[in-house]
Scaffold this motif. Structure first.
Motif, PDB file in Angstrom:
ATOM      1  N   MET A  24      26.062 -16.658  60.893  1.00 19.99           N
ATOM      2  CA  MET A  24      24.685 -16.243  60.675  1.00 19.99           C
ATOM      3  C   MET A  24      24.348 -14.914  61.352  1.00 19.99           C
ATOM      4  O   MET A  24      23.716 -14.041  60.754  1.00 19.99           O
ATOM      5  CB  MET A  24      23.726 -17.330  61.179  1.00 19.99           C
ATOM      6  CG  MET A  24      22.254 -16.995  60.986  1.00 19.99           C
ATOM      7  SD  MET A  24      21.797 -16.717  59.244  1.00 19.99           S
ATOM      8  CE  MET A  24      21.923 -18.385  58.594  1.00 19.99           C
ATOM      9  N   GLY A  25      24.781 -14.755  62.613  1.00 17.35           N
ATOM     10  CA  GLY A  25      24.479 -13.515  63.333  1.00 17.35           C
ATOM     11  C   GLY A  25      25.034 -12.298  62.622  1.00 17.35           C
ATOM     12  O   GLY A  25      24.327 -11.300  62.425  1.00 17.35           O
ATOM     13  N   LEU A  26      26.318 -12.376  62.217  1.00 18.29           N
ATOM     14  CA  LEU A  26      26.955 -11.259  61.519  1.00 18.29           C
ATOM     15  C   LEU A  26      26.302 -11.022  60.171  1.00 18.29           C
ATOM     16  O   LEU A  26      26.095  -9.867  59.760  1.00 18.29           O
ATOM     17  CB  LEU A  26      28.451 -11.544  61.335  1.00 18.29           C
ATOM     18  CG  LEU A  26      29.256 -10.485  60.570  1.00 18.29           C
ATOM     19  CD1 LEU A  26      29.184  -9.146  61.281  1.00 18.29           C
ATOM     20  CD2 LEU A  26      30.707 -10.938  60.396  1.00 18.29           C
ATOM     21  N   GLN A  27      25.962 -12.083  59.480  1.00 18.84           N
ATOM     22  CA  GLN A  27      25.338 -11.955  58.160  1.00 18.84           C
ATOM     23  C   GLN A  27      24.003 -11.215  58.248  1.00 18.84           C
ATOM     24  O   GLN A  27      23.700 -10.364  57.410  1.00 18.84           O
ATOM     25  CB  GLN A  27      25.128 -13.346  57.548  1.00 18.84           C
ATOM     26  CG  GLN A  27      26.404 -14.025  57.084  1.00 18.84           C
ATOM     27  CD  GLN A  27      26.143 -15.437  56.599  1.00 18.84           C
ATOM     28  OE1 GLN A  27      25.937 -16.345  57.404  1.00 18.84           O
ATOM     29  NE2 GLN A  27      26.121 -15.634  55.295  1.00 18.84           N
ATOM     30  N   VAL A  28      23.216 -11.555  59.260  1.00 23.30           N
ATOM     31  CA  VAL A  28      21.917 -10.898  59.437  1.00 23.30           C
ATOM     32  C   VAL A  28      22.102  -9.417  59.733  1.00 23.30           C
ATOM     33  O   VAL A  28      21.407  -8.559  59.181  1.00 23.30           O
ATOM     34  CB  VAL A  28      21.108 -11.567  60.566  1.00 23.30           C
ATOM     35  CG1 VAL A  28      19.859 -10.749  60.888  1.00 23.30           C
ATOM     36  CG2 VAL A  28      20.712 -12.985  60.173  1.00 23.30           C
ATOM     37  N   VAL A  29      23.067  -9.107  60.604  1.00 21.06           N
ATOM     38  CA  VAL A  29      23.338  -7.709  60.959  1.00 21.06           C
ATOM     39  C   VAL A  29      23.796  -6.927  59.730  1.00 21.06           C
ATOM     40  O   VAL A  29      23.305  -5.814  59.475  1.00 21.06           O
ATOM     41  CB  VAL A  29      24.407  -7.621  62.068  1.00 21.06           C
ATOM     42  CG1 VAL A  29      24.859  -6.167  62.264  1.00 21.06           C
ATOM     43  CG2 VAL A  29      23.864  -8.175  63.377  1.00 21.06           C
ATOM     44  N   ILE A  30      24.723  -7.491  58.958  1.00 20.82           N
ATOM     45  CA  ILE A  30      25.231  -6.831  57.749  1.00 20.82           C
ATOM     46  C   ILE A  30      24.105  -6.618  56.746  1.00 20.82           C
ATOM     47  O   ILE A  30      24.001  -5.564  56.113  1.00 20.82           O
ATOM     48  CB  ILE A  30      26.364  -7.658  57.105  1.00 20.82           C
ATOM     49  CG1 ILE A  30      27.589  -7.691  58.025  1.00 20.82           C
ATOM     50  CG2 ILE A  30      26.751  -7.083  55.742  1.00 20.82           C
ATOM     51  CD1 ILE A  30      28.187  -6.331  58.311  1.00 20.82           C
ATOM     52  N   LEU A  31      23.248  -7.616  56.613  1.00 16.65           N
ATOM     53  CA  LEU A  31      22.118  -7.507  55.681  1.00 16.65           C
ATOM     54  C   LEU A  31      21.194  -6.359  56.073  1.00 16.65           C
ATOM     55  O   LEU A  31      20.833  -5.526  55.236  1.00 16.65           O
ATOM     56  CB  LEU A  31      21.326  -8.818  55.662  1.00 16.65           C
ATOM     57  CG  LEU A  31      20.031  -8.795  54.858  1.00 16.65           C
ATOM     58  CD1 LEU A  31      20.312  -8.656  53.372  1.00 16.65           C
ATOM     59  CD2 LEU A  31      19.206 -10.056  55.136  1.00 16.65           C
ATOM     60  N   LEU A  32      20.816  -6.306  57.343  1.00 21.06           N
ATOM     61  CA  LEU A  32      19.893  -5.273  57.802  1.00 21.06           C
ATOM     62  C   LEU A  32      20.513  -3.881  57.693  1.00 21.06           C
ATOM     63  O   LEU A  32      19.833  -2.921  57.298  1.00 21.06           O
ATOM     64  CB  LEU A  32      19.467  -5.551  59.246  1.00 21.06           C
ATOM     65  CG  LEU A  32      18.614  -6.812  59.448  1.00 21.06           C
ATOM     66  CD1 LEU A  32      18.323  -7.019  60.925  1.00 21.06           C
ATOM     67  CD2 LEU A  32      17.322  -6.725  58.647  1.00 21.06           C
ATOM     68  N   ILE A  33      21.801  -3.776  58.023  1.00 23.12           N
ATOM     69  CA  ILE A  33      22.487  -2.494  57.876  1.00 23.12           C
ATOM     70  C   ILE A  33      22.491  -2.082  56.409  1.00 23.12           C
ATOM     71  O   ILE A  33      22.233  -0.924  56.067  1.00 23.12           O
ATOM     72  CB  ILE A  33      23.933  -2.571  58.404  1.00 23.12           C
ATOM     73  CG1 ILE A  33      23.932  -2.737  59.931  1.00 23.12           C
ATOM     74  CG2 ILE A  33      24.723  -1.317  58.016  1.00 23.12           C
ATOM     75  CD1 ILE A  33      25.311  -2.948  60.516  1.00 23.12           C
ATOM     76  N   GLY A  34      22.773  -3.046  55.535  1.00 25.08           N
ATOM     77  CA  GLY A  34      22.801  -2.760  54.105  1.00 25.08           C
ATOM     78  C   GLY A  34      21.470  -2.265  53.585  1.00 25.08           C
ATOM     79  O   GLY A  34      21.411  -1.324  52.787  1.00 25.08           O
ATOM     80  N   ILE A  35      20.381  -2.868  54.045  1.00 23.66           N
ATOM     81  CA  ILE A  35      19.047  -2.463  53.603  1.00 23.66           C
ATOM     82  C   ILE A  35      18.744  -1.031  54.032  1.00 23.66           C
ATOM     83  O   ILE A  35      18.252  -0.215  53.246  1.00 23.66           O
ATOM     84  CB  ILE A  35      17.971  -3.416  54.163  1.00 23.66           C
ATOM     85  CG1 ILE A  35      18.128  -4.810  53.544  1.00 23.66           C
ATOM     86  CG2 ILE A  35      16.568  -2.881  53.876  1.00 23.66           C
ATOM     87  CD1 ILE A  35      17.234  -5.870  54.185  1.00 23.66           C
ATOM     88  N   VAL A  36      19.044  -0.718  55.285  1.00 26.16           N
ATOM     89  CA  VAL A  36      18.784   0.630  55.797  1.00 26.16           C
ATOM     90  C   VAL A  36      19.652   1.654  55.069  1.00 26.16           C
ATOM     91  O   VAL A  36      19.170   2.722  54.673  1.00 26.16           O
ATOM     92  CB  VAL A  36      19.043   0.698  57.316  1.00 26.16           C
ATOM     93  CG1 VAL A  36      18.933   2.137  57.818  1.00 26.16           C
ATOM     94  CG2 VAL A  36      18.054  -0.190  58.065  1.00 26.16           C
ATOM     95  N   VAL A  37      20.927   1.326  54.879  1.00 28.91           N
ATOM     96  CA  VAL A  37      21.847   2.231  54.188  1.00 28.91           C
ATOM     97  C   VAL A  37      21.390   2.471  52.755  1.00 28.91           C
ATOM     98  O   VAL A  37      21.402   3.604  52.257  1.00 28.91           O
ATOM     99  CB  VAL A  37      23.280   1.652  54.198  1.00 28.91           C
ATOM    100  CG1 VAL A  37      24.195   2.436  53.254  1.00 28.91           C
ATOM    101  CG2 VAL A  37      23.852   1.679  55.614  1.00 28.91           C
ATOM    102  N   LEU A  38      20.971   1.412  52.083  1.00 27.46           N
ATOM    103  CA  LEU A  38      20.502   1.515  50.695  1.00 27.46           C
ATOM    104  C   LEU A  38      19.298   2.449  50.596  1.00 27.46           C
ATOM    105  O   LEU A  38      19.262   3.358  49.747  1.00 27.46           O
ATOM    106  CB  LEU A  38      20.138   0.116  50.195  1.00 27.46           C
ATOM    107  CG  LEU A  38      20.044  -0.157  48.690  1.00 27.46           C
ATOM    108  CD1 LEU A  38      19.952  -1.661  48.444  1.00 27.46           C
ATOM    109  CD2 LEU A  38      18.865   0.541  48.052  1.00 27.46           C
ATOM    110  N   ALA A  39      18.313   2.237  51.451  1.00 26.50           N
ATOM    111  CA  ALA A  39      17.100   3.068  51.416  1.00 26.50           C
ATOM    112  C   ALA A  39      17.411   4.516  51.769  1.00 26.50           C
ATOM    113  O   ALA A  39      16.881   5.446  51.156  1.00 26.50           O
ATOM    114  CB  ALA A  39      16.054   2.506  52.380  1.00 26.50           C
TER     115      ALA A  39
END
Length: 205
Positions: A104-119
């Motif tokens: 869960m911890g890694l998934q949340v971090v990857i998700l947030l990084i992905g959102i910032v990178v996408l934007a």
């Protein structure tokens, strides 16, 4: 010549960054962004890849955007969705081999990084003013029709896609909520700041 180079780098580099951000949000396994959940859901129920559906859905949006803005379809946006679709398949299939992250911890971090990178990537490629991803053109079309800012227009577009993703059984979860409500504000934040750095019009002078 310098301005052309800046635009070309902004366009291709931005799309590459966007595709990487999209891939991270999908592989985080917490629920993809609305449009990506739609594409993943369609891919899971057909023989076509996620990247293929990025292209197919993009074609439909090109027509919808033309109707909303009462203008001719932006045909050269096909180049954008072709590049983005193949980039996404490159990351998903060849680099990550469709492997979801676990923990869960890694998934949340990857998700947030992905959102910032996408934007961030979207804010870069849009500076080139060449051909928008139909999803982003949809955002501008909504802004044009309703007279709202980019943040609200993007959020409305995400909600439309969310409904469609739910219908086709796409991977909707807490990650979808984060992407839906964070991507608009982040683009609103990055867009003017990236524009100051990538001022290709000034390079012409």
């Amino acid at each position: 010549m310098k301005s052309v180079l800046i635009r070309a780098l902004s366009y291709t580099g931005g799309l590459l960054i966007v595709s990487f951000g999209v891939t991270l949000t999908i592989l985080a396994g917490l629920g993809a962004g609305a449009w990506d959940a739609l594409n993943v859901g369609l891919a899971n129920s057909t023989r076509f890849s996620v990247g293929n559906w990025v292209i197919f859905v993009g074609m439909i949006l090109i027509i919808i955007n033309a109707l909303l803005t009462k203008s001719k379809p932006v045909i050269h946006s096909l180049i954008t969705i072709l590049i983005l679709g193949y980039f996404i398949d490159f990351w998903l299939i060849f680099v990550f081999n469709d492997s979801l992250f676990s923990g869960m911890g890694l998934q949340v971090v990857i998700l947030l990084i992905g959102i910032v990178v996408l934007a961030f990537g979207a804010s870069i490629y849009m500076q080139a003013e060449f051909a928008l991803i139909p999803i982003d053109a949809f955002m501008f079309a909504i802004r044009h029709v309703l007279g709202v800012n980019l943040m609200i227009a993007k959020t409305i577009g995400e909600l439309v896609a969310l409904i469609a993703a739910f219908i086709v059984g796409g991977p909707i979860g807490i990650g979808t909520v984060f992407v839906t409500f964070l991507i608009g504000p982040l683009i609103q934040f990055f867009f003017p700041r990236v524009g100051k750095r990538l001022d290709w019009k000034a390079a012409q002078e």
